[in-house]
Structure formats: C-alpha cells, structure tokens
Design an enzyme around this catalytic site. Structure first.
Site, PDB file in Angstrom:
ATOM      1  N   ASP B  10      -8.196  -2.825  -6.071  1.00 16.77           N
ATOM      2  CA  ASP B  10      -7.794  -4.048  -5.357  1.00 16.77           C
ATOM      3  C   ASP B  10      -7.148  -3.580  -3.835  1.00 16.77           C
ATOM      4  OD1 ASP B  10      -5.429  -2.912  -5.961  1.00 16.77           O
ATOM      5  OD2 ASP B  10      -5.074  -4.050  -7.796  1.00 16.77           O
ATOM      6  N   SER B  11      -6.073  -4.297  -3.433  1.00 17.83           N
ATOM      7  CA  SER B  11      -5.793  -4.066  -1.932  1.00 17.83           C
ATOM      8  C   SER B  11      -5.178  -2.690  -2.055  1.00 17.83           C
ATOM      9  CB  SER B  11      -4.442  -5.001  -1.802  1.00 17.83           C
ATOM     10  OG  SER B  11      -3.457  -5.003  -2.613  1.00 17.83           O
ATOM     11  N   ILE B  12      -4.414  -2.176  -3.050  1.00 15.93           N
ATOM     12  CA  ILE B  12      -3.952  -0.662  -2.839  1.00 15.93           C
ATOM     13  C   ILE B  12      -5.262   0.268  -2.651  1.00 15.93           C
ATOM     14  CG2 ILE B  12      -2.451   1.056  -3.826  1.00 15.93           C
ATOM     15  CD1 ILE B  12      -1.244  -1.164  -5.488  1.00 15.93           C
ATOM     16  N   GLN B  15      -6.528  -0.827   1.032  1.00 12.96           N
ATOM     17  CA  GLN B  15      -5.570  -0.318   2.358  1.00 12.96           C
ATOM     18  C   GLN B  15      -5.554   0.994   2.337  1.00 12.96           C
ATOM     19  OE1 GLN B  15      -2.020  -2.338   1.877  1.00 12.96           O
ATOM     20  NE2 GLN B  15      -2.925  -4.514   1.843  1.00 12.96           N
TER      21      GLN B  15
END
Lengths: 242, 242
Positions: B10-12, B15
């Site tokens: 996911d976003s982790i 990013q």
C-alpha cells in the site's frame, strides 16, 4: 506493462538511490507510471561503457526503455599524469564514444527519449581534502581532476547533443550558478550531496517534462483508491484494467 | 538479464522511494545485482490488491520476480464506523486474501522468495494530530485506526506466514521495542519517518540475506572498475560478459 526509464552512467548514477538521490526521486515521481532502472557503473568512462551496450540495451529487446539518461564524463576528464590517469579518455574520443552510445540506443528504439548529462563541476580543494582524509600522507599532491578540464568535457557533451539534436543538461554550468556550489552540491569535490542530487532530479524531471515524458500527465496504472467504491470495487477495475 | 525484486503493498510501499525510503535503500544495496521494482498502491487493502494480481504478476511471465515483499494490512485494519471504514477488511478475509496473493505468486514461480510484512504500529495521538492539522474543525473525533486492532492484523499476518512456511517481518512488534517509536518511526501516526524506513530496510535486508538473496554475496553484473586494465580493457570484459 509499464515503461522503463534507464539511468546509464558512472558512480554519480550508481549512487543515485542513496539518501536523497536523484534516481530515487525520479522513481518516486514516476511511481505507478514507469519503472526507473539504475545502470550506474562507478569509475567507468565512456570507453569502458561501450563494452556494456549490447548487454544492457540488446538490439532485439521487445521492451526497450522509453527514456535513457547518459551521464558520463567525470572519469573521462581525469587528468593524465595524475592518480586517476587510468580512467582518462581524450575529449575527442569522449565525444565519439558518447555518439556511439547514442547511435546504439537509437538503433534499439528510434523513439527513445535520450538525454545527455554533462559531468558536474569539480571542487579541487574538496578533492584534495578528501584525498588527505582517506589516504593521509600517501595522498596525491595535486588534484586528479580540475574544474577547467571538466568544463571542456561538459562543453563537448553539450556540443554533441546539439549536433545530434538531443536534449542535454549542462550540470557543470548549472551548479556553478549557485554561490557556494563547491560544498553545497559536492560531498568530496566530485560526488553529490542531497542538495546536488536535488539539482539533477529537478533538471532531469524538467527535461523529461519538456519532451513528452511528464509524470504528471501520465495516467496511473490502476485506479486511485478514492475512485474505488467500497461496496462495488469490481466497477473501478473493470473500467481500468479488464 | 538481472533479477527483479518486487515490493507489493500500500502507501508505505508506494512512498518507499521518498527521502530515506526503504525501497530506495534496497535498490541501492542491490545496485548492479538486481532491479527493485515498486508496486505500491496507496489506500489499497488486500481485497482491492487481488484485482491487480494477474496484471502485476502474469502467470505466463518469462521473468517472474526472484523475490517479492507483500506489505498490506494498514488499510484492512481501518475501523468500521470511523472515517476510513470504506477500506476496512475483516481479519479473516485479510488472511484469506494474503493467502490468495501468496498462492498466485507461488504459481508464478515456485522458487520465488516471498516475505510477508505486517502493518506498522499506530500512534493514535499522531493520527488525531494529523487529522486536525489537515482538516481543522472537520477532523474526525476518534482515530480511524487503533494500535490494538493493527496488532490483531499483524498477528494474523505472522500466523499465516507460519502456516504457509514463509518468512515474515513483524513490524508492529519490532517498532514498539524502541522507546518513543510513536514519533521516531511514524510521521503522522501511520506512515514512516526516515528512521522508520531504516527499520524496514534493515529487516527486509536481513530476511533476504537469511534466505538466500544476500546482496553482498551476489556477483556484480560487470567488472569493478579497479579490475579493468586501462591499456587492455577488453580482457576484463571478455572474462565477465562475452
């Protein structure tokens, strides 16, 4: 599925995924849009880079990169008669070698976006400080690279880009526009600080964008999570990828 | 030519190429050895991730990844009845979905090194501060995630890894071993600071190394520049790549 962007160069490319590195920043900017692949070879000059061409960029590749940065010259510009003379390549051969690299890439893919990047400026004092800190009494007594000679290679690189109608980034000039560039942008008189990396990232992103490879204008590969209906997720994916 | 390592999450994960990011650090560690490809989808839970599987990991791929990290759960663990309930996936379904992802990857390549990573801990106070700073008076009045519930998903992830005989990283536990983890490792109560990214990098590098994918033991793709004879460069390249 998604396009590849290749970064081909020497140590300044190889180290571009370190803290604040320009390669990592590009990978982040093109996240969910393109893959950024690092092909950086520390210490290499353009003469040695030629040996890699057919391996890194096979002519029969079904998926050649959509864009490639070519970032050599810092080692070619090492001076004869100094500690790094083994890496020296004469300026005329440097230009010829860059031309061979470009021709090979164009043969791989005539539509590839090719961007030439000049070597950065040299902080001769920084090089000497680094040598003394690393080698002590055995350190070189004269810098193995000078800013003046790096500038000759930078001009050669930009001239070649103009002759071949390619885009280029004159990093040697660009960095010297800022007061204190010597310590602000260079960590050891040659390699880049995070701030120096940020300059390269901004310039590459700008040139890509001015060409046709703007990250902001490229579509996401799959729906943004806000477009997904929690109760009917299939719908968002049917539209986008089925 | 060189192997691919894929970061799926996911976003982790999305990013992970930002300043100090764990993905960029992995790409740097495997430079000249393997390509690290980011497949991070901010906001996605495991239910939505299933829609991507056949696109990101086609079963007929001639070059499946040698290793993949699966790093979901932070969104699945969003609470029902709070602002992010759209992303909620029940714990049993989370485990089932993770199992489906693993099975698909094993079908892609039975030798693939698969590493499951649990969601990080949640700093509820940090989530509330972030909400107030971002949305002002419209901010949620109760956090949309709690550390306790994130812990349930973390345990579910580790249990599944054990059942499937896979390696896993319990980030939820690992981070909480350090005093002040709330601000040291998390920037908004959920996403990672550079220090938090460093924890993930170290853990992934350790697990890869304990399996069989040690960057230090993998050969360089081409000669180190010090092995190249300036007067006879062909020799080094004949040995290594012709």
């Amino acid at each position: 599925m998604r396009p590849n962007i290749v970064l081909f160069g020497d140590s300044i490319t190889e180290q571009s995924f370190r803290y604040g590195g320009w390669g990592a920043s590009l990978a982040d900017a093109y996240s969910r849009k393109a893959d950024v692949l690092v092909r950086g070879y520390g210490g290499y000059n353009t003469r040695w880079a030629l040996f890699l061409l057919h391996h890194l960029f096979p002519l029969d590749s079904k998926k050649p990169p959509v864009a490639t940065t070519i970032f050599f010259g810092a080692n070619d510009a090492a001076l004869l008669g100094r500690t790094s003379e083994r890496q020296h390549v004469p300026i005329e051969e440097y230009k010829e070698n860059l031309g061979k690299i470009v021709n090979h890439l164009k043969e791989c893919s005539p539509t590839m976006l090719i961007v030439l990047i000049t070597p950065p400026p040299i902080d001769e004092e920084g090089r000497m400080e680094y040598a003394r800190a690393t080698y002590g009494e055995k350190a070189m007594t004269s810098p193995e690279r000078t800013n003046e000679v790096a500038g000759v290679y930078a001009r050669g690189c930009v001239e070649l880009a103009r002759e071949l109608d390619l885009r280029s980034i004159n990093l040697w000039s660009k960095m010297q526009e800022t007061d204190g560039w010597q310590k602000k942008y260079l960590s050891d008189g040659l390699h880049l600080t995070p701030e120096g990396n940020a300059v390269v990232f901004r310039e590459v992103a700008r040139v890509f964008c001015e060409a046709w490879l703007s990250a902001a204008e490229m579509p996401y590969d799959f729906p943004h999570h806000s477009e997904i209906d929690g109760k009917n997720p299939e719908k968002a994916f049917q539209q986008k990828c089925l």
